[in-house]
Design a protein around this motif. Structure first.
Motif, PDB file in Angstrom:
ATOM      1  N   LEU A 195      38.695   6.919   9.526  1.00  0.00           N
ATOM      2  CA  LEU A 195      37.395   6.600   8.934  1.00  0.00           C
ATOM      3  C   LEU A 195      37.192   5.096   8.829  1.00  0.00           C
ATOM      4  N   TYR A 196      38.257   4.368   8.478  1.00  0.00           N
ATOM      5  CA  TYR A 196      38.170   2.905   8.415  1.00  0.00           C
ATOM      6  C   TYR A 196      37.779   2.333   9.776  1.00  0.00           C
ATOM      7  N   MET A 197      38.357   2.860  10.840  1.00  0.00           N
ATOM      8  CA  MET A 197      38.051   2.362  12.185  1.00  0.00           C
ATOM      9  C   MET A 197      36.578   2.586  12.515  1.00  0.00           C
ATOM     10  N   SER A 208      44.793  -9.438  11.297  1.00  0.00           N
ATOM     11  CA  SER A 208      44.372 -10.457  10.324  1.00  0.00           C
ATOM     12  C   SER A 208      42.935 -10.223   9.868  1.00  0.00           C
ATOM     13  N   ASN A 209      42.257  -9.272  10.525  1.00  0.00           N
ATOM     14  CA  ASN A 209      40.875  -8.937  10.170  1.00  0.00           C
ATOM     15  C   ASN A 209      40.837  -7.571   9.496  1.00  0.00           C
ATOM     16  N   GLY A 210      39.669  -7.215   9.009  1.00  0.00           N
ATOM     17  CA  GLY A 210      39.487  -5.882   8.461  1.00  0.00           C
ATOM     18  C   GLY A 210      40.168  -5.683   7.129  1.00  0.00           C
ATOM     19  N   ASP A 211      40.392  -4.419   6.786  1.00  0.00           N
ATOM     20  CA  ASP A 211      40.930  -4.059   5.487  1.00  0.00           C
ATOM     21  C   ASP A 211      42.449  -4.174   5.475  1.00  0.00           C
ATOM     22  N   LYS A 212      42.973  -4.952   4.543  1.00  0.00           N
ATOM     23  CA  LYS A 212      44.413  -5.207   4.488  1.00  0.00           C
ATOM     24  C   LYS A 212      45.203  -3.949   4.146  1.00  0.00           C
ATOM     25  N   ILE A 254      53.192  -6.888   9.239  1.00  0.00           N
ATOM     26  CA  ILE A 254      51.898  -6.317   8.827  1.00  0.00           C
ATOM     27  C   ILE A 254      52.106  -5.311   7.696  1.00  0.00           C
ATOM     28  N   SER A 255      53.178  -4.510   7.804  1.00  0.00           N
ATOM     29  CA  SER A 255      53.461  -3.499   6.775  1.00  0.00           C
ATOM     30  C   SER A 255      53.770  -4.138   5.422  1.00  0.00           C
ATOM     31  N   GLU A 256      54.186  -5.392   5.439  1.00  0.00           N
ATOM     32  CA  GLU A 256      54.490  -6.124   4.202  1.00  0.00           C
ATOM     33  C   GLU A 256      53.307  -6.963   3.724  1.00  0.00           C
TER      34      GLU A 256
END
Length: 422
Positions: A303-305, A157-161, A189-191
């Motif tokens: 990279l996002y992590m 629910s956090n971070g980049d969707k 989450i995939s949706e």
């Protein structure tokens, strides 16, 4: 009769009950001692990679992770762990990688390192990860950590969707199956949906709680022990650090240990892996390309992590043995194009600390086998690490990343129109 049955089955029932209490009770098991962290730093034990407690304990001490794959097991005298020990680096390497690990595995690994936030890390990139098919499903499933998976689900629910959707979809595409509730959560989450309150309650209070207890209890028991190997390697180094002298020593030792072939490949590797079938590799890589691969998207998830953790990262582009490249007929454009594309993806998003060992003036003995750093390659990297390791805290100016979800698309995975001007 009941007494006899109890005598037979009672101890088993008690043991099972005790284990369940240990696994689900809200008890903080402090089993990760500084000695265990020191051993884990060079163990390359898969439980350390898939766990969280040991790595997060290391982040509280003087360790900076080096994250990569099988090259980390090439522990010659010039390996960073040997150099750090011999020349008393303030911060020591904590090795994280195994043969078969690639970007998506390491994205999950970095996501589980909560204490990495605001600190430094080193990441070694291997061109051979970037094949047309990407990471093999079996390899990813073997290294996937159920503990890190639950952490990802709970933090979705956090971070980049876009990133969370991408990772969840990749898990489903790679046929990850960790239980019906976890699978259902990944599907949501995939949706682009939030996980349900029941999924969150179950995963947080039952699945993840049990996995954390297992990690705390068993994650550092009977680890691989490479400390003696590092001691032996470090003992071959001169007391005084002098790059020119060390370069001569690296060349000398490399020549000695690759005397069985003219490809500058270590004797043990050549004898075990190549000697009997070397002929079949002649001109076998003429059509290999590393610019069309879903690995570029997985690399973006990594990279996002790093960006979410505000981690200052040194990226190392690993060399490929030039003699092996020539023998197998691989066009040098294969390496050049990969090099340009991966650096574009990094620099355009603010990841500017790149050590590129794919093109150096004198590449002799830069690799210990066909595609992994060793000898002079390690020494070249050490030259950069020495300064980077003086302070483990990230410089905030070097973590101002500008993430672009374009790099999660199929278009980018197959794009060959890029520039290295950024």
């Amino acid at each position: 009769m009941k007494k006899k049955l109890w005598m037979i089955f009672g101890p088993v029932i008690v043991a099972i009950a005790a284990l369940l209490i240990l696994l689900w009770a809200p008890i903080n098991f402090k089993t990760v001692t500084p000695q265990k962290v020191r051993q884990a730093a060079t163990s390359l034990d898969v439980r350390v990679l898939k766990g969280e407690s040991v790595k997060n304990a290391a982040e509280k001490e003087n360790y900076i992770p080096i994250i990569g794959s099988s090259e980390l097991s090439r522990m010659d005298p010039f390996h960073p762990s040997s150099m750090a020990q011999k020349y008393h680096w303030k911060n020591k390497p904590f090795l994280q990688g195994n043969p078969g690990t690639a970007s998506l595995t390491q994205a999950m690994n970095v996501g589980g390192m909560t204490n990495l936030k605001g600190n430094k890390a080193v990441f070694i990139i291997s061109p051979q990860w970037f094949t047309k098919s990407g990471v093999p499903s079996d390899a990813f499933k073997y290294f996937l950590s159920p503990l890190q998976l639950t952490g990802f689900i709970l933090n979705s629910s956090n971070g980049d969707k876009a990133m969370n959707k991408y990772i969840a979809n990749r898990m489903l595409d790679l046929d990850v199956d960790k239980g019906p509730i976890e699978d259902g959560a990944l599907k949501r989450i995939s949706e682009g949906k939030e996980i349900t309150s029941f999924q969150r309650f179950y995963i947080k209070n039952f699945a993840r709680s049990s996995l954390q207890s297992q990690d705390d209890l068993f994650g550092s028991i009977s680890m691989n022990d490479h400390e003696k190997a590092i001691d032996r390697a470090a003992s071959q180094l001169p007391d005084k650090y002098d790059y020119k002298d060390l370069n001569k020593l690296a060349t000398k030792l490399a020549a000695k240990h690759s005397s069985d072939n003219d490809l500058q490949i270590g004797n043990s590797f050549y004898k075990k892996e190549l000697k009997k079938r070397i002929v079949r590799y002649k001109n076998a890589h003429r059509h290999v390309t590393y610019t069309h691969s879903p690995e570029y998207n997985d690399f973006q998830a990594l990279l996002y992590m790093f960006a979410q953790n505000k981690t200052e990262v040194m990226f190392v582009i690993q060399p490929v043995n030039p003699h092996w490249v020539k023998y197998t007929g691989m066009p040098m454009s294969t390496i050049t194009n990969f090099d340009t594309k991966i650096k574009y993806q990094l620099r355009s998003q603010g990841f500017n600390n790149i050590v590129d060992l794919s093109h150096v003036k004198n590449p002799n003995y830069i690799a210990e086998d066909t595609i992994h750093m060793g000898w002079r390659g390690w020494l070249m990297l050490d030259h950069h690490l020495k300064g980077f390791y003086k302070d483990k805290k990230a410089n905030p100016k070097d973590t101002q990343y500008k993430m672009d979800s374009y790099f999660l698309t199929d278009t980018w995975a197959n794009n060959t129109k890029f520039s290295n001007n950024k």
